[in-house]
Design a protein around this motif. Structure first.
Motif, PDB file in Angstrom:
ATOM      1  N   LEU A 250       1.310   8.870   2.336  1.00 44.05           N
ATOM      2  CA  LEU A 250       1.746   7.474   3.143  1.00 44.05           C
ATOM      3  C   LEU A 250       1.556   6.237   1.983  1.00 44.05           C
ATOM      4  O   LEU A 250       2.405   5.360   2.238  1.00 44.05           O
ATOM      5  CB  LEU A 250       0.573   7.470   4.089  1.00 44.05           C
ATOM      6  CG  LEU A 250       0.473   6.499   4.788  1.00 44.05           C
ATOM      7  CD1 LEU A 250      -0.273   6.710   6.519  1.00 44.05           C
ATOM      8  CD2 LEU A 250       0.129   4.686   4.572  1.00 44.05           C
ATOM      9  N   ALA A 251       0.722   6.253   1.407  1.00 44.78           N
ATOM     10  CA  ALA A 251       1.126   4.980   0.584  1.00 44.78           C
ATOM     11  C   ALA A 251       2.365   5.410  -0.412  1.00 44.78           C
ATOM     12  O   ALA A 251       2.463   3.481  -0.580  1.00 44.78           O
ATOM     13  CB  ALA A 251      -0.028   5.080  -0.932  1.00 44.78           C
ATOM     14  N   SER A 252       2.642   6.297  -1.523  1.00 41.92           N
ATOM     15  CA  SER A 252       4.092   6.455  -1.859  1.00 41.92           C
ATOM     16  C   SER A 252       5.075   5.827  -1.052  1.00 41.92           C
ATOM     17  O   SER A 252       5.493   5.051  -1.240  1.00 41.92           O
ATOM     18  CB  SER A 252       3.768   7.932  -2.157  1.00 41.92           C
ATOM     19  OG  SER A 252       2.821   8.051  -2.737  1.00 41.92           O
ATOM     20  N   TYR A 253       5.085   6.023   0.026  1.00 47.30           N
ATOM     21  CA  TYR A 253       6.347   5.789   1.247  1.00 47.30           C
ATOM     22  C   TYR A 253       6.091   4.330   1.849  1.00 47.30           C
ATOM     23  O   TYR A 253       7.637   3.643   1.819  1.00 47.30           O
ATOM     24  CB  TYR A 253       6.174   7.128   2.481  1.00 47.30           C
ATOM     25  CG  TYR A 253       7.302   6.829   3.690  1.00 47.30           C
ATOM     26  CD1 TYR A 253       8.719   6.728   2.951  1.00 47.30           C
ATOM     27  CD2 TYR A 253       7.041   6.695   4.492  1.00 47.30           C
ATOM     28  CE1 TYR A 253       9.606   7.144   3.683  1.00 47.30           C
ATOM     29  CE2 TYR A 253       8.984   6.243   5.709  1.00 47.30           C
ATOM     30  CZ  TYR A 253      10.071   6.674   4.954  1.00 47.30           C
ATOM     31  OH  TYR A 253      10.997   7.083   5.729  1.00 47.30           O
ATOM     32  N   LEU A 254       5.230   3.523   2.375  1.00 48.36           N
ATOM     33  CA  LEU A 254       4.866   2.738   2.171  1.00 48.36           C
ATOM     34  C   LEU A 254       5.962   1.639   0.557  1.00 48.36           C
ATOM     35  O   LEU A 254       6.555   0.740   1.116  1.00 48.36           O
ATOM     36  CB  LEU A 254       3.450   2.557   2.212  1.00 48.36           C
ATOM     37  CG  LEU A 254       2.938   0.639   2.480  1.00 48.36           C
ATOM     38  CD1 LEU A 254       4.146  -0.046   3.431  1.00 48.36           C
ATOM     39  CD2 LEU A 254       1.141   0.380   2.134  1.00 48.36           C
ATOM     40  N   GLY A 255       5.453   1.908  -0.570  1.00 49.08           N
ATOM     41  CA  GLY A 255       5.841   2.004  -1.593  1.00 49.08           C
ATOM     42  C   GLY A 255       6.911   0.960  -1.814  1.00 49.08           C
ATOM     43  O   GLY A 255       7.971   0.555  -1.853  1.00 49.08           O
ATOM     44  N   TYR A 256       7.743   2.563  -1.288  1.00 51.02           N
ATOM     45  CA  TYR A 256       8.666   2.699  -1.767  1.00 51.02           C
ATOM     46  C   TYR A 256       9.713   2.236  -0.333  1.00 51.02           C
ATOM     47  O   TYR A 256      11.207   0.873  -0.775  1.00 51.02           O
ATOM     48  CB  TYR A 256       9.539   4.226  -0.819  1.00 51.02           C
ATOM     49  CG  TYR A 256      10.712   4.806  -0.744  1.00 51.02           C
ATOM     50  CD1 TYR A 256      11.582   4.801  -1.627  1.00 51.02           C
ATOM     51  CD2 TYR A 256      11.132   4.991   0.456  1.00 51.02           C
ATOM     52  CE1 TYR A 256      13.227   5.212  -1.193  1.00 51.02           C
ATOM     53  CE2 TYR A 256      12.451   5.168   1.040  1.00 51.02           C
ATOM     54  CZ  TYR A 256      13.459   4.766   0.058  1.00 51.02           C
ATOM     55  OH  TYR A 256      14.822   5.375   0.008  1.00 51.02           O
ATOM     56  N   MET A 257       9.149   1.788   1.122  1.00 49.34           N
ATOM     57  CA  MET A 257       9.894   1.505   2.191  1.00 49.34           C
ATOM     58  C   MET A 257       9.897  -0.299   1.464  1.00 49.34           C
ATOM     59  O   MET A 257      11.353  -1.324   1.700  1.00 49.34           O
ATOM     60  CB  MET A 257       9.204   1.363   3.229  1.00 49.34           C
ATOM     61  CG  MET A 257       9.772   2.702   3.878  1.00 49.34           C
ATOM     62  SD  MET A 257      11.355   3.197   4.058  1.00 49.34           S
ATOM     63  CE  MET A 257      12.030   1.338   5.111  1.00 49.34           C
ATOM     64  N   ILE A 258       8.962  -0.688   0.546  1.00 46.25           N
ATOM     65  CA  ILE A 258       8.393  -2.494   0.703  1.00 46.25           C
ATOM     66  C   ILE A 258       9.437  -2.274  -0.398  1.00 46.25           C
ATOM     67  O   ILE A 258      10.663  -3.527  -0.323  1.00 46.25           O
ATOM     68  CB  ILE A 258       7.102  -2.578   0.203  1.00 46.25           C
ATOM     69  CG1 ILE A 258       5.694  -2.729   1.103  1.00 46.25           C
ATOM     70  CG2 ILE A 258       7.061  -3.860  -0.512  1.00 46.25           C
ATOM     71  CD1 ILE A 258       4.697  -3.331   0.975  1.00 46.25           C
TER      72      ILE A 258
ATOM     73  N   LEU B   9      -5.343  -1.066  -0.263  1.00 43.50           N
ATOM     74  CA  LEU B   9      -3.848  -1.182   0.186  1.00 43.50           C
ATOM     75  C   LEU B   9      -3.472  -2.513   0.316  1.00 43.50           C
ATOM     76  O   LEU B   9      -2.867  -3.265  -0.158  1.00 43.50           O
ATOM     77  CB  LEU B   9      -3.152   0.159   0.191  1.00 43.50           C
ATOM     78  CG  LEU B   9      -2.377   1.035  -0.095  1.00 43.50           C
ATOM     79  CD1 LEU B   9      -1.840   2.690   0.559  1.00 43.50           C
ATOM     80  CD2 LEU B   9      -1.863   0.896  -1.244  1.00 43.50           C
ATOM     81  N   VAL B  10      -3.826  -3.000   1.656  1.00 40.01           N
ATOM     82  CA  VAL B  10      -3.748  -3.881   1.903  1.00 40.01           C
ATOM     83  C   VAL B  10      -3.845  -5.826   1.134  1.00 40.01           C
ATOM     84  O   VAL B  10      -3.096  -6.123   0.897  1.00 40.01           O
ATOM     85  CB  VAL B  10      -4.620  -4.613   3.617  1.00 40.01           C
ATOM     86  CG1 VAL B  10      -4.488  -5.578   3.866  1.00 40.01           C
ATOM     87  CG2 VAL B  10      -4.020  -3.618   4.586  1.00 40.01           C
ATOM     88  N   ASP B  11      -4.797  -5.291   0.363  1.00 34.73           N
ATOM     89  CA  ASP B  11      -5.135  -6.253  -0.636  1.00 34.73           C
ATOM     90  C   ASP B  11      -4.097  -6.591  -2.082  1.00 34.73           C
ATOM     91  O   ASP B  11      -3.803  -7.570  -2.017  1.00 34.73           O
ATOM     92  CB  ASP B  11      -6.742  -6.108  -1.222  1.00 34.73           C
ATOM     93  CG  ASP B  11      -7.213  -6.494  -0.514  1.00 34.73           C
ATOM     94  OD1 ASP B  11      -7.861  -6.978   0.644  1.00 34.73           O
ATOM     95  OD2 ASP B  11      -9.346  -6.157  -0.300  1.00 34.73           O
ATOM     96  N   PHE B  12      -3.831  -5.339  -2.440  1.00 38.32           N
ATOM     97  CA  PHE B  12      -3.170  -5.073  -3.263  1.00 38.32           C
ATOM     98  C   PHE B  12      -1.603  -6.073  -2.328  1.00 38.32           C
ATOM     99  O   PHE B  12      -0.799  -6.652  -3.224  1.00 38.32           O
ATOM    100  CB  PHE B  12      -2.407  -3.770  -3.565  1.00 38.32           C
ATOM    101  CG  PHE B  12      -1.477  -3.539  -4.743  1.00 38.32           C
ATOM    102  CD1 PHE B  12      -2.071  -3.674  -6.134  1.00 38.32           C
ATOM    103  CD2 PHE B  12      -0.049  -3.480  -3.946  1.00 38.32           C
ATOM    104  CE1 PHE B  12      -0.667  -3.666  -6.849  1.00 38.32           C
ATOM    105  CE2 PHE B  12       0.724  -3.040  -5.325  1.00 38.32           C
ATOM    106  CZ  PHE B  12       0.718  -3.216  -6.414  1.00 38.32           C
TER     107      PHE B  12
ATOM    108  N   SER C 127       2.513 -11.224  -1.632  1.00 36.13           N
ATOM    109  CA  SER C 127       3.296 -11.889  -0.144  1.00 36.13           C
ATOM    110  C   SER C 127       4.103 -11.074   0.510  1.00 36.13           C
ATOM    111  O   SER C 127       5.008 -11.685   0.948  1.00 36.13           O
ATOM    112  CB  SER C 127       3.718 -13.008  -1.272  1.00 36.13           C
ATOM    113  OG  SER C 127       2.810 -13.973  -2.005  1.00 36.13           O
ATOM    114  N   VAL C 128       3.205 -10.242   0.578  1.00 37.90           N
ATOM    115  CA  VAL C 128       3.973  -8.989   1.265  1.00 37.90           C
ATOM    116  C   VAL C 128       2.904  -8.534   2.267  1.00 37.90           C
ATOM    117  O   VAL C 128       1.593  -8.198   1.812  1.00 37.90           O
ATOM    118  CB  VAL C 128       4.427  -7.639   0.540  1.00 37.90           C
ATOM    119  CG1 VAL C 128       4.366  -6.168   1.935  1.00 37.90           C
ATOM    120  CG2 VAL C 128       5.220  -7.714  -0.064  1.00 37.90           C
TER     121      VAL C 128
END
Length: 225
Positions: free
Chosen positions: A75-83, A105-108, A113-114
């Motif tokens: 999930l974290a990897s796919y989130l970063g990919y989409m961002i 992840l939210v804080d990161f 600014s995402v």
């Protein structure tokens, strides 16, 4: 012109069908990415039909087995990919899970600014949240012997960073505007804090995100970092 999208990453192993509460609020600008495992692969046809009626896009991804927290990593990897894929756009990203580990992840991404938020369902709240909120309201009615401690991102906002009602109405409609939004805007020093303040006020992730996006230009003008 491309419209801004809302991406929902469902930790289905954690929330199951309860995570889809409020799915009737979705629309064609919403993308749902369901992450599931072999142990949590049951997905009702009724749920699929409900999403289809809202014209939201549904994707599903099965996490590999044999590694602890494999779904979380995927999930974290796919989130970063989409961002990264949508860089330069003003899309919003939501992690639908009760797992507080995702708060890191939210804080990161907030520091970059995402807009990423963790919510338990599409309403952005659950029964426990409502109970806590009611308890807070009751407590605030009682007399307080001491002043509240300072909250991070709040107070000491210079006059140059504050806005007037007229300035907010340049970006919001009369129906969207409220004195509470003005208070939040003028009480916090950073964009992240203002975004969080709006989320707590409306308890509606889509409404708070829409207002925050409209105020982004004004936030930059007021130099809120």
């Amino acid at each position: 012109m491309l419209q801004n999208m809302n991406y929902y990453f469902i930790d289905y192993e954690n929330v199951h069908a309860d995570g889809f509460t409020g799915a009737e609020k979705l629309g064609e600008n919403d993308v749902i990415c369901v992450m599931y495992t072999e142990q949590s692969k049951a997905f009702s046809l009724e749920l699929v039909e409900k999403i289809a009626r809202q014209h939201a896009r549904l994707e599903s991804y099965k996490a590999g087995t044999g590694a602890k927290n494999s779904l979380d990593f995927q999930l974290a990897s796919y989130l970063g990919y989409m961002i990264a894929k949508n860089e330069g756009r003003d899309d919003c990203y939501y992690i639908v899970s009760r797992d507080t580990g995702f708060n890191h992840l939210v804080d990161f991404w907030a520091e970059r600014s995402v807009t990423v938020k963790r919510i338990p369902n599409f309403l952005g709240e659950d029964k426990e949240t409502k109970v806590v909120a009611a308890a807070v309201e009751t407590t605030e009615e009682e007399p307080k012997p001491k002043a509240k401690p300072k909250t991070k991102g709040k107070s000491k906002v210079s006059d140059s960073n504050k806005a007037t009602k007229e300035e907010l109405l340049q970006y919001l409609t009369e129906d969207e505007y409220s004195d509470k939004i003005l208070e939040i805007f003028n009480s916090y020093k950073t964009r992240v804090a203002i975004n969080n303040g709006l989320s707590k006020e409306f308890r509606d992730s889509q409404k708070s995100s829409a207002i925050y996006k409209k105020l982004k230009v004004l936030l930059k003008e007021k130099q809120k970092s």
